[in-house]
Design an enzyme around this catalytic site. Structure first.
Site, PDB file in Angstrom:
ATOM      1  N   THR A   1      34.016  38.211  38.297  1.00 20.17           N
ATOM      2  CA  THR A   1      35.170  37.424  37.875  1.00 20.17           C
ATOM      3  C   THR A   1      35.271  36.111  38.647  1.00 20.17           C
ATOM      4  O   THR A   1      35.512  35.045  38.068  1.00 20.17           O
ATOM      5  CB  THR A   1      36.462  38.240  38.073  1.00 20.17           C
TER       6      THR A   1
ATOM      7  N   GLN B   1      35.924  39.539  31.867  1.00 18.96           N
ATOM      8  CA  GLN B   1      36.815  38.572  32.503  1.00 18.96           C
ATOM      9  C   GLN B   1      36.180  37.186  32.396  1.00 18.96           C
ATOM     10  O   GLN B   1      34.974  37.019  32.621  1.00 18.96           O
ATOM     11  CB  GLN B   1      37.020  38.922  33.981  1.00 18.96           C
TER      12      GLN B   1
ATOM     13  N   GLN C   1      40.931  36.985  28.686  1.00 22.32           N
ATOM     14  CA  GLN C   1      41.153  37.874  29.819  1.00 22.32           C
ATOM     15  C   GLN C   1      40.934  37.125  31.133  1.00 22.32           C
ATOM     16  O   GLN C   1      39.882  36.543  31.352  1.00 22.32           O
ATOM     17  CB  GLN C   1      40.210  39.074  29.743  1.00 22.32           C
ATOM     18  N   ASP C   2      41.963  37.137  32.000  1.00 22.40           N
ATOM     19  CA  ASP C   2      41.884  36.508  33.322  1.00 22.40           C
ATOM     20  C   ASP C   2      41.683  34.994  33.218  1.00 22.40           C
ATOM     21  O   ASP C   2      40.735  34.437  33.776  1.00 22.40           O
ATOM     22  CB  ASP C   2      40.750  37.127  34.146  1.00 22.40           C
TER      23      ASP C   2
ATOM     24  N   ASP D   1      46.147  39.989  31.819  1.00 24.24           N
ATOM     25  CA  ASP D   1      46.198  39.500  33.200  1.00 24.24           C
ATOM     26  C   ASP D   1      45.863  38.013  33.280  1.00 24.24           C
ATOM     27  O   ASP D   1      45.101  37.582  34.147  1.00 24.24           O
ATOM     28  CB  ASP D   1      45.219  40.296  34.088  1.00 24.24           C
TER      29      ASP D   1
ATOM     30  N   ARG E   1      51.364  43.560  35.727  1.00 23.42           N
ATOM     31  CA  ARG E   1      50.761  44.822  36.151  1.00 23.42           C
ATOM     32  C   ARG E   1      50.546  44.756  37.663  1.00 23.42           C
ATOM     33  O   ARG E   1      50.207  43.702  38.210  1.00 23.42           O
ATOM     34  CB  ARG E   1      49.411  45.050  35.459  1.00 23.42           C
TER      35      ARG E   1
ATOM     36  N   TRP F   1      48.537  44.902  40.232  1.00 18.96           N
ATOM     37  CA  TRP F   1      47.167  44.875  40.739  1.00 18.96           C
ATOM     38  C   TRP F   1      47.157  45.209  42.235  1.00 18.96           C
ATOM     39  O   TRP F   1      46.338  45.973  42.719  1.00 18.96           O
ATOM     40  CB  TRP F   1      46.554  43.493  40.476  1.00 18.96           C
TER      41      TRP F   1
END
Length: 368
Positions: free
Chosen positions: A150, A185, A207-208, A229, A285, A287
């Site tokens: 990521t 990600q 995503q991300d 996220d 969320r 993490w």
């Protein structure tokens, strides 16, 4: 951070971890832990209200430019045709404000600004017109034959302090992954440096999208789009007047904040923002076990799930996260259905989150 405050927090954490529950019922033990959490938070509120709360270095920004560089798709109209070329032209250790003006166009490239090159400004002709894009994902193999991960998937990676971006878009064009896909990600921008500001920018991905990794950051009037996220990391960041847009056909999550200890002064605060889009969206969320996110004066569309927050599959995190709302509005802001471990903040509780003091902004932000 004052030594007394640090010692107190450590004591609270120790009490939380080792308190004897054998002599009381499970319910009473939970109540005691909640008292510890509440007391620690109240001390944190008082501490964050001061003007010297940050663990990071004091600011020494240099807003006045010493050099201007033009990037243009047409080599006859600019000194460089790519953003990375302009970055590479700077001294390895840069000690004055350099403004890199990027003309309109799509710049398909990865950009990396090293930690030694402080005081860099990227300024576009408008976030709709000036776009830096790439399409790496975490599972794509790098030059060493191993997956990028990521961290290295970012289209633009900023490691330099006192970075400023204005009126420019950062995009990861990797297609949105199917639900549950691994290694997809795809970061549009990663900010891994202290005292950075983003004004009128766009961050577009799935995503991300925005890796708010570490440091104090200020986002003003930005547009941030993603699915899962899409604002994540362990920064201490204030988002003011931003549009947060979810683009998913299933469940998604707006934030994944990674604070992992009582001692970390990190968290995300969203003030006078709006949350719209498609799908069903969690506000955040957990993490990190001590994840901290606050929304204040923010419009929330009906896409927000009634529960609002998710514990990342770990019920223990419900005792240590700090998730709050203050005077939010819209069909998704109704607090009645929220999880019991989130909170509707009082003004006193919200106060440390809703001004520049949250990020020591008066100390290092130039007057935009």
């Amino acid at each position: 951070m004052p030594r007394v405050f640090t010692t107190t927090l450590k004591l609270f954490l120790l009490i939380l971890l080792v308190q004897n529950t054998n002599s009381v019922s499970h319910k009473k033990g939970s109540e005691k832990r909640l008292v510890v959490i509440q007391e620690a938070h109240q001390k944190w509120v008082k501490h964050m209200g001061s003007f010297n709360h940050s663990l990071s270095q004091r600011g020494n920004n240099k807003p006045k430019p010493c050099l201007r560089i033009k990037v243009h798709k047409n080599p006859k109209k600019g000194k460089f045709v790519s953003v990375q070329e302009a970055i590479n032209s700077l001294p390895v250790v840069n000690l004055c404000r350099v403004v890199i003006s990027v003309s309109k166009g799509i710049y398909r490239e990865k950009v990396d600004i090293p930690a030694s090159m402080a005081y860099v400004t990227l300024e576009g002709e408008g976030a709709e017109k000036t776009i830096i894009e790439w399409d790496d994902t975490a599972d794509r193999k790098g030059k060493n034959g191993k997956p990028l991960g990521t961290y290295a998937s970012a289209t633009v990676a900023v490691n330099s302090p006192y970075f400023i971006a204005k009126n420019i878009a950062f995009k990861n064009t990797a297609p949105p992954p199917p639900s549950g896909a691994l290694g997809k990600q795809a970061v549009a921008l990663r900010i891994s440096a202290d005292m950075a500001a983003f004004i009128g920018c766009k961050f577009i991905g799935a995503q991300d999208t925005l890796y708010d990794h570490t440091g104090r950051h200020y986002f003003k009037n930005c547009y941030i789009q993603g699915s899962v996220d899409f604002i994540f990391g362990n920064g201490l960041s204030l988002y003011e007047g931003c549009h947060l847009y979810a683009k998913t056909n299933s469940f998604g999550a707006l934030t994944a904040q990674k604070r992992e200890s009582f001692l970390e002064e990190t968290g995300f605060s969203f003030v006078r923002c709006k949350v719209t889009g498609s799908g069903a969206l969690y506000l955040g969320r957990a993490w990190g076990s001590f994840s901290r996110v606050v929304f204040a004066y923010t419009y929330m569309d009906k896409i927000i799930t009634p529960k609002g927050w998710w514990n990342w599959g770990d019920k223990n995190r419900e005792m240590t996260v700090f998730y709050g709302q203050f005077k939010c509005w819209g069909p998704g802001a109704e607090y009645g259905g929220r999880v019991s471990w989130s909170r509707e903040l009082t003004r006193q509780e919200a106060e440390p989150f809703i001004s520049l003091d949250f990020i020591d902004g008066h100390n290092w932000l130039p007057n935009f």
